[in-house]
Design an enzyme around this catalytic site. Structure first.
Site, mmCIF file in Angstrom:
data_model
loop_
_atom_site.group_PDB
_atom_site.id
_atom_site.type_symbol
_atom_site.label_atom_id
_atom_site.label_comp_id
_atom_site.label_asym_id
_atom_site.label_seq_id
_atom_site.Cartn_x
_atom_site.Cartn_y
_atom_site.Cartn_z
ATOM 1 N N SER A 135 0.824 -1.207 0.000
ATOM 2 C CA SER A 135 0.000 0.000 0.000
ATOM 3 C C SER A 135 0.854 1.251 0.000
ATOM 4 O O SER A 135 0.325 2.348 -0.091
ATOM 5 C CB SER A 135 -0.939 -0.008 1.207
ATOM 6 O OG SER A 135 -0.216 -0.302 2.370
ATOM 7 N N HIS A 155 -2.491 -2.853 -6.264
ATOM 8 C CA HIS A 155 -2.959 -2.464 -4.930
ATOM 9 C C HIS A 155 -4.477 -2.633 -4.836
ATOM 10 O O HIS A 155 -5.231 -1.858 -5.425
ATOM 11 C CB HIS A 155 -2.536 -1.016 -4.663
ATOM 12 C CG HIS A 155 -2.844 -0.537 -3.294
ATOM 13 N ND1 HIS A 155 -2.966 0.792 -2.975
ATOM 14 C CD2 HIS A 155 -3.075 -1.216 -2.134
ATOM 15 C CE1 HIS A 155 -3.238 0.910 -1.699
ATOM 16 N NE2 HIS A 155 -3.319 -0.288 -1.171
ATOM 17 N N GLU A 192 -5.310 -0.265 -7.916
ATOM 18 C CA GLU A 192 -4.356 0.771 -8.324
ATOM 19 C C GLU A 192 -3.156 0.022 -8.927
ATOM 20 O O GLU A 192 -2.562 -0.832 -8.261
ATOM 21 C CB GLU A 192 -3.944 1.529 -7.051
ATOM 22 C CG GLU A 192 -3.487 2.935 -7.218
ATOM 23 C CD GLU A 192 -3.218 3.610 -5.853
ATOM 24 O OE1 GLU A 192 -3.120 2.935 -4.810
ATOM 25 O OE2 GLU A 192 -3.112 4.840 -5.853
ATOM 26 N N ASN A 204 -3.406 6.267 -0.874
ATOM 27 C CA ASN A 204 -3.022 6.580 0.503
ATOM 28 C C ASN A 204 -2.473 7.987 0.670
ATOM 29 O O ASN A 204 -2.526 8.556 1.756
ATOM 30 C CB ASN A 204 -2.042 5.537 1.024
ATOM 31 C CG ASN A 204 -2.805 4.296 1.433
ATOM 32 O OD1 ASN A 204 -3.876 4.398 2.021
ATOM 33 N ND2 ASN A 204 -2.291 3.131 1.095
HETATM 34 N N1 CAA Z 1 -15.666 -9.560 2.617
HETATM 35 C C1 CAA Z 1 -16.617 -9.690 1.683
HETATM 36 N N2 CAA Z 1 -17.751 -8.963 1.645
HETATM 37 C C2 CAA Z 1 -17.930 -8.081 2.624
HETATM 38 C C3 CAA Z 1 -17.008 -7.880 3.649
HETATM 39 C C4 CAA Z 1 -15.828 -8.676 3.634
HETATM 40 N N3 CAA Z 1 -14.886 -8.544 4.545
HETATM 41 N N4 CAA Z 1 -17.490 -6.922 4.482
HETATM 42 C C5 CAA Z 1 -18.672 -6.526 3.980
HETATM 43 N N5 CAA Z 1 -18.929 -7.205 2.857
HETATM 44 C C6 CAA Z 1 -20.090 -7.064 1.984
HETATM 45 C C7 CAA Z 1 -21.333 -7.541 2.679
HETATM 46 O O1 CAA Z 1 -21.552 -8.919 2.454
HETATM 47 C C8 CAA Z 1 -22.420 -6.700 2.018
HETATM 48 O O2 CAA Z 1 -22.808 -7.271 0.771
HETATM 49 P P1 CAA Z 1 -24.324 -7.172 0.289
HETATM 50 O O3 CAA Z 1 -24.642 -5.693 0.199
HETATM 51 O O4 CAA Z 1 -24.299 -7.845 -1.059
HETATM 52 O O5 CAA Z 1 -25.106 -7.900 1.323
HETATM 53 C C9 CAA Z 1 -21.707 -5.372 1.683
HETATM 54 O O6 CAA Z 1 -20.291 -5.651 1.737
HETATM 55 C C10 CAA Z 1 -22.052 -4.312 2.659
HETATM 56 O O7 CAA Z 1 -21.732 -4.827 3.939
HETATM 57 P P2 CAA Z 1 -22.573 -4.514 5.246
HETATM 58 O O8 CAA Z 1 -24.010 -4.306 4.893
HETATM 59 O O9 CAA Z 1 -22.240 -5.533 6.280
HETATM 60 O O10 CAA Z 1 -21.941 -3.188 5.818
HETATM 61 P P3 CAA Z 1 -21.838 -1.762 5.207
HETATM 62 O O11 CAA Z 1 -22.965 -1.406 4.324
HETATM 63 O O12 CAA Z 1 -21.522 -0.926 6.388
HETATM 64 O O13 CAA Z 1 -20.533 -1.848 4.277
HETATM 65 C C11 CAA Z 1 -18.214 -1.773 3.867
HETATM 66 C C12 CAA Z 1 -19.295 -2.332 4.754
HETATM 67 C C13 CAA Z 1 -18.336 -2.356 2.462
HETATM 68 C C14 CAA Z 1 -16.886 -2.188 4.482
HETATM 69 C C15 CAA Z 1 -18.409 -0.193 3.795
HETATM 70 O O14 CAA Z 1 -18.491 0.340 5.092
HETATM 71 C C16 CAA Z 1 -17.279 0.510 3.087
HETATM 72 O O15 CAA Z 1 -17.220 0.557 1.867
HETATM 73 N N6 CAA Z 1 -16.340 1.082 3.882
HETATM 74 C C17 CAA Z 1 -15.164 1.767 3.341
HETATM 75 C C18 CAA Z 1 -14.126 0.735 2.978
HETATM 76 C C19 CAA Z 1 -12.877 1.365 2.463
HETATM 77 O O16 CAA Z 1 -12.714 2.577 2.355
HETATM 78 N N7 CAA Z 1 -11.911 0.499 2.120
HETATM 79 C C20 CAA Z 1 -10.629 0.930 1.675
HETATM 80 C C21 CAA Z 1 -9.700 0.988 2.834
HETATM 81 S S1 CAA Z 1 -8.102 1.505 2.327
HETATM 82 C C22 CAA Z 1 -7.372 0.089 1.789
HETATM 83 O O17 CAA Z 1 -7.878 -0.982 1.838
HETATM 84 C C23 CAA Z 1 -6.046 0.225 1.177
HETATM 85 C C24 CAA Z 1 -4.917 0.645 1.982
HETATM 86 O O18 CAA Z 1 -3.847 0.709 1.408
HETATM 87 C C25 CAA Z 1 -4.972 0.996 3.387
#
Ligand code: CAA
Length: 295
Positions: free
Chosen positions: A128, A150, A162, A200
């Site tokens: 990342s 990424h 990415e 990031n």
């Molecule tokens: N694996 C697979 N599917 C998942 C999951 C996981 N770990 N967590 C959630 N989901 C799926 C759920 O099954 C659900 O699917 P459906 O809509 O088809 O039922 C969907 O995602 C939504 O989940 P929830 O209803 O439980 O919860 P939510 O609506 O609050 O969404 C979330 C959860 C998708 C994580 C949402 O909060 C979100 O998009 N958050 C932001 C995530 C983000 O910004 N990620 C990037 C982080 S930075 C990074 O990764 C890179 C780095 O370098 C640091």
């Protein structure tokens, strides 16, 4: 599911942690054969158990939300092999490394991969923030096949990959990586190799500012997060997202950016570093900014 128009049949995923698990799942659902490699048998077992649960659950979802027919669950699971020695990885067409953000460990792994995959195979890293150019420098002539791929957490849900070109990465490697990301159902977007890339570089200062605002008493964590969710339409506020990513990971990424970009404005907020020192790493340890009681 997108059609696989690449020449790739087998993908090796190096590291069975949270990101490796997600990448392997997406690859198997996209009809690739997958080899998950980890030195830890425990990590492999946890990854396999999680795959069983998550891939079985996919059969309850409609296809437009990434669901698969119940009859596909067993074949998808059967496409994933779990190994703790590197020799089976030699049969892969691509390796995607997703181990912890430790430069020395990544260098060692890429050195081994370059000796195991000696043809045209893409050697991708899910780092990342660590420089692709620096990782590539450890593999001699294979450097032109090293590329950043990424993914974002949770991998099955997040659309972006990415794609990062190091100085040595060949244009052919970049193009094949873009095709592979599309075959995995993702949207590849290219960026050049500067610490933190784009995602990031933009995300971490926002998260850091959330910690500064909390430290200075501008608002309580819940209110900081609600303001950003309701006011900016983010799915998670910055502090909740930091817990989700891992507070230690955020600090590591910011250290790499501050050093790599020669700029102290990327240094992690003292309060964030203090929480890490207290062992509050976020969701994965049960406590970060917030508490996460075990389900
Ligand atoms: N694996 C697979 N599917 C998942 C999951 C996981 N770990 N967590 C959630 N989901 C799926 C759920 O099954 C659900 O699917 P459906 O809509 O088809 O039922 C969907 O995602 C939504 O989940 P929830 O209803 O439980 O919860 P939510 O609506 O609050 O969404 C979330 C959860 C998708 C994580 C949402 O909060 C979100 O998009 N958050 C932001 C995530 C983000 O910004 N990620 C990037 C982080 S930075 C990074 O990764 C890179 C780095 O370098 C640091």
């Amino acid at each position: 599911m997108p059609e696989n128009t690449t020449e790739v049949k087998t993908i090796a995923v190096i590291g069975a942690g949270q990101m490796g698990e997600g990448i392997a799942q997406v690859a198997a659902v996209s009809r690739f054969s997958v080899i998950v490699y980890d030195v830890s048998s425990d990590a492999l077992r946890r990854c396999q158990e999680s795959h069983k649960k998550r891939i079985t659950k996919l059969s309850e979802k409609p296809p437009e939300k990434g669901g698969i027919p119940p009859a596909d669950v067993e074949p998808v699971l059967a496409r994933i092999k779990y190994v703790h020695n590197l020799s089976p990885v030699g049969g892969a067409d691509v390796a995607i490394e997703a181990v912890v953000e430790n430069f020395d460990l990544k260098k060692k792994i890429f050195h081994e991969l370059a000796h195991t995959l000696t043809g045209r195979q893409i050697l991708a890293t899910n780092t990342s923030s660590i420089g692709i150019t620096s990782i590539a420098a450890s593999v001699g002539a294979a450097a032109e096949r090293v590329v950043g791929m990424h993914f974002f957490n949770p991998v099955p849900v997040m659309k972006l990959v990415e794609v990062i070109k190091g100085i040595q990465t060949s244009q052919e490697t970049v193009e094949r990586t873009i095709a592979l990301a599309k075959a995995l159902g993702k949207t590849p977007i290219p960026a050049n190799d500067r610490a933190g890339f784009i995602s990031n570089r933009v995300l971490m200062p926002m998260i850091n500012e959330g910690f500064y605002a909390w430290m200075e008493g501008v608002a309580e964590p819940r209110n900081i997060d609600e303001i950003m969710k309701l006011g900016c339409n983010f799915p998670m506020g910055p502090l909740e997202l930091a817990d989700f990513i891992g507070l230690d990971t955020c600090v590591n990424i910011m250290d790499v950016m501050a050093d790599g970009l020669n700029d102290d404005r990327y240094r992690a907020c003292p309060l964030l570093k203090q929480l890490v020192a207290a062992g509050r790493m976020g969701k994965k340890t049960g406590r970060g900014v917030y508490e996460y009681p075990k389900a």
